[in-house]
Design an enzyme around this catalytic site. Structure first.
Site, PDB file in Angstrom:
ATOM      1  N   SER A   1       0.572  -1.524  -0.115  1.00  9.68           N
ATOM      2  CA  SER A   1       0.252   0.153   0.191  1.00  9.68           C
ATOM      3  C   SER A   1       1.052   1.276   0.148  1.00  9.68           C
ATOM      4  O   SER A   1       0.714   2.724   0.561  1.00  9.68           O
ATOM      5  CB  SER A   1      -0.557   0.217   1.120  1.00  9.68           C
ATOM      6  OG  SER A   1       0.152  -0.167   2.136  1.00  9.68           O
ATOM      7  N   LEU A   2       1.874   1.243  -0.675  1.00 10.42           N
ATOM      8  CA  LEU A   2       2.777   2.178  -0.300  1.00 10.42           C
ATOM      9  C   LEU A   2       2.667   2.812  -1.782  1.00 10.42           C
ATOM     10  O   LEU A   2       1.920   2.293  -2.815  1.00 10.42           O
ATOM     11  CB  LEU A   2       4.426   1.844  -0.476  1.00 10.42           C
ATOM     12  CG  LEU A   2       4.834   1.401   1.065  1.00 10.42           C
ATOM     13  CD1 LEU A   2       6.805   1.016   0.458  1.00 10.42           C
ATOM     14  CD2 LEU A   2       5.036   2.015   2.122  1.00 10.42           C
ATOM     15  N   CYS A   3       2.829   4.181  -1.602  1.00 12.75           N
ATOM     16  CA  CYS A   3       2.537   5.388  -3.366  1.00 12.75           C
ATOM     17  C   CYS A   3       3.828   5.467  -4.379  1.00 12.75           C
ATOM     18  O   CYS A   3       4.606   6.288  -4.186  1.00 12.75           O
ATOM     19  CB  CYS A   3       2.154   6.797  -2.727  1.00 12.75           C
ATOM     20  SG  CYS A   3       1.673   7.507  -4.089  1.00 12.75           S
ATOM     21  N   THR A   4       3.757   4.070  -4.985  1.00 13.36           N
ATOM     22  CA  THR A   4       5.124   3.643  -5.609  1.00 13.36           C
ATOM     23  C   THR A   4       4.990   2.294  -6.082  1.00 13.36           C
ATOM     24  O   THR A   4       4.315   1.742  -4.945  1.00 13.36           O
ATOM     25  CB  THR A   4       6.522   3.611  -4.869  1.00 13.36           C
ATOM     26  OG1 THR A   4       7.392   2.798  -5.772  1.00 13.36           O
ATOM     27  CG2 THR A   4       6.724   2.678  -3.576  1.00 13.36           C
TER      28      THR A   4
ATOM     29  N   ILE B   1       6.281   6.267   5.012  1.00 16.25           N
ATOM     30  CA  ILE B   1       4.518   6.810   3.910  1.00 16.25           C
ATOM     31  C   ILE B   1       4.000   5.550   5.422  1.00 16.25           C
ATOM     32  O   ILE B   1       3.620   6.369   5.661  1.00 16.25           O
ATOM     33  CB  ILE B   1       4.480   6.109   2.429  1.00 16.25           C
ATOM     34  CG1 ILE B   1       4.993   6.894   1.644  1.00 16.25           C
ATOM     35  CG2 ILE B   1       3.032   5.846   1.823  1.00 16.25           C
ATOM     36  CD1 ILE B   1       5.179   6.074   0.252  1.00 16.25           C
TER      37      ILE B   1
END
Length: 424
Positions: free
Chosen positions: A361-364, A401
Site C-alpha cells: 500500500s505504499l505510493c510507489t 509512508i
C-alpha cells in the site's frame, strides 16, 4: 551465484514443486494460531517463533561443538536486530557479534557477557564505549589506524583491552574495505604488540552468502599456510580464530525467473555438511599450529526461519490484483521483485498456487509481496503469510509512508504476546 529473473535454459536448476510443498505445509497446518494472532494484534505483524529460534541455535551449536575441541558462538545481531531475539539466544549459550555502537549498547543492556565487536570504521565514541567493558568485549580491529585510535582511547583510561585482527579474504572490488591483507599480518601484529594497552588474542575472517563451505575451507587452507611461517611469539598469542558467518539456510536461495511460477533454486547444503568440511579443514590446517578456540558468527542461519510476516488484503482490484495493508518498508528493500518467497493465504488455504499480483500500500509501484499465492481464492480481509523472513528484513525496516509493523512473539506452548514498543 545466480541472478534474479535469470533466463531459464535446459540447465537452469528449478525449485521442485515437492520441495516447495514440503516447505509451506507446516505453516498451513499451524494456520490457526497465526490467524488468532492476527485477530488479537492486527496486521501487519511480525511473528517471532522462539521455539524455532532455540531449535536452530541448538542445531548449529551441536553441528560444530562435537567436532572441535573448543568452540564459541556469537549471534550476528545485524541479521535481525530485534533485542528480544538476541536476548533469547543469550539464554541458549550464545554471545553476540555487534558491528556498531548502537548494537554494542543493546548487547550490553541485554547483559551479554561475551561480545565480539567487528566492522570497519569504528568511531572514537564507539571505541570509548567498548573500552569501558574489557571483561565483556573483544574488539576485532579492522586496520592499524583503528588500532592506534583505540590505543589513544585506552591511554586516557589506562585500560588494557583484548583485541583480534580481521583478515581480508577477498581483496577484489568492494570487499577490499574489510580487514588487513594476509601478507601484512606479521607487520600488523608487530605494530599492535608495540601498543602496550592492546592485548592481541586472535584473528577473524568472514565471507558472506555461503551456500556451501567451499570458500571458507579454501581460506582456512590459506590461513594455515600463513600461520605455518609465523613466529612462535605470534602463535603463542593466538587464543581464538573466528571464522565468521554467512551460512545460508539449507533450502538455498529461491529466485524469480522469466517464466511465471517457474522458480530458480541455488541449492544450499545442511549445516552438518558445513560442520564436517570446516572442522576437517580446521583440524588439518589450523589446530596443528595453534590449539585455539574456534569462534562462529551465524546470523541468517539462526534467525531466518524464526520470523514471519502477516499482512491483510484490503482491496481486491481485480481477480489477479490485490492491495495489502503492509508496504515494502516492512522489509526495507524491494526484495520480492527478485527473490521468491511463497505467499500463503491462511484464510483460504490450499496447496495450489494461483497467479496474482500481491502488492503493498505504499505510493510507489515498487512495492511487491509476490506474483502468486497459495490458496483456493483471495478476497478482502484475507490474512496472508510470508514465512521465514527473519534475516535482513526486520533489521532493514523503515518508517516510510506507512508505519512499521508491531512484533508478536509465539512461544513453544502456542502462547503468544505482543512485544511492547520499548522492546522493539
Amino acid at each position: 551465484m545466480l541472478t534474479a529473473n535469470t533466463q531459464i535454459t535446459s540447465t537452469t536448476p528449478l525449485l521442485p514443486r515437492e520441495k516447495l510443498i514440503e516447505f509451506i505445509t507446516p505453516y498451513l497446518k499451524n494456520k490457526g494460531v497465526y490467524l488468532d494472532m492476527a485477530k488479537a494484534f492486527g496486521s501487519p505483524l511480525y511473528v517471532l517463533e522462539t521455539d524455532i529460534l532455540a531449535r536452530k541455535a541448538a542445531q548449529f551449536r551441536a553441528a560444530f561443538s562435537h567436532r572441535l575441541p573448543e568452540t564459541a558462538f556469537f549471534y550476528a545481531m545485524k541479521s535481525n536486530n530485534l533485542p528480544h531475539l538476541s536476548g533469547h539466544l543469550l539464554k541458549h549459550g550464545f554471545g553476540l557479534d555487534v558491528s556498531s555502537g548502537i548494537e554494542l549498547s543493546v548487547a550490553l543492556e541485554l547483559g551479554a557477557s561475551s561480545i565480539m565487536f567487528s566492522g570497519p570504521g569504528k568511531t572514537i565514541p564507539e571505541l570509548e564505549l567498548a573500552a569501558r567493558y574489557p571483561d565483556r568485549v573483544v574488539i576485532l580491529l579492522d586496520s592499524i589506524g583503528e588500532a592506534k585510535r583505540l590505543a589513544s582511547v585506552l591511554e586516557e583510561k589506562q585500560t588494557r583491552m583484548p583485541v583480534g585482527l580481521r583478515l581480508n579474504n577477498n581483496p577484489e572490488g568492494l570487499w577490499r574495505k574489510f580487514g588487513v591483507l594476509p601478507e601484512n599480518l606479521l607487520s600488523a601484529f608487530k605494530e599492535i604488540q608495540a601498543l602496550d594497552l592492546l592485548d592481541f588474542q586472535g584473528l577473524q575472517f568472514h565471507s558472506s552468502w555461503n551456500l556451501n563451505p567451499d570458500r571458507q575451507t579454501a581460506f582456512i587452507k590459506t590461513l594455515g599456510e600463513i600461520l605455518s611461517v609465523m613466529p612462535k611469539q605470534f602463535l603463542d598469542a593466538i587464543q581464538f580464530i573466528d571464522i565468521g558467518g554467512g551460512y545460508w539456510p539449507a533450502q538455498g536461495e529461491w529466485l524469480l525467473s522469466n517464466v511465471p511460477q517457474d522458480y530458480i533454486i541455488d541449492p544450499g547444503v545442511p549445516i552438518n555438511l558445513f560442520a564436517k568440511e570446516l572442522s576437517s579443514a580446521i583440524k588439518e590446517h589450523i589446530l596443528p599450529l595453534t590449539q585455539c578456540r574456534i569462534c562462529f558468527e551465524p546470523g541468517r542461519w539462526i534467525c531466518n526461519d524464526a520470523m514471519h510476516i502477516l499482512i491483510q488484503v484490503v482491496d481486491c482490484k481485480e481477480k489477479n490484483l490485490v492491495i495489502t495493508d503492509a508496504g515494502g518498508n516492512a522489509v526495507g528493500w524491494e526484495r520480492y521483485e527478485t527473490d521468491y518467497c511463497p505467499v500463503l493465504n491462511l484464510t483460504r488455504p490450499s496447496l495450489s498456487e494461483k497467479k496474482c499480483h500481491i502488492l503493498g500500500s505504499l505510493c510507489t509501484p515498487h512495492d511487491v509481496w509476490g506474483y502468486a499465492y497459495f490458496g483456493s481464492a483471495i478476497k478482502e480481509n484475507d490474512i496472508l503469510m510470508i514465512p521465514a523472513q527473519g534475516a535482513y528484513t526486520y533489521s532493514l525496516r523503515q518508517q516510510f509512508i506507512k508505519p512499521i509493523p508491531r512484533v508478536a512473539v509465539k512461544e513453544s506452548s502456542n502462547q503468544y504476546f505482543l512485544l511492547p514498543e520499548c522492546d522493539r
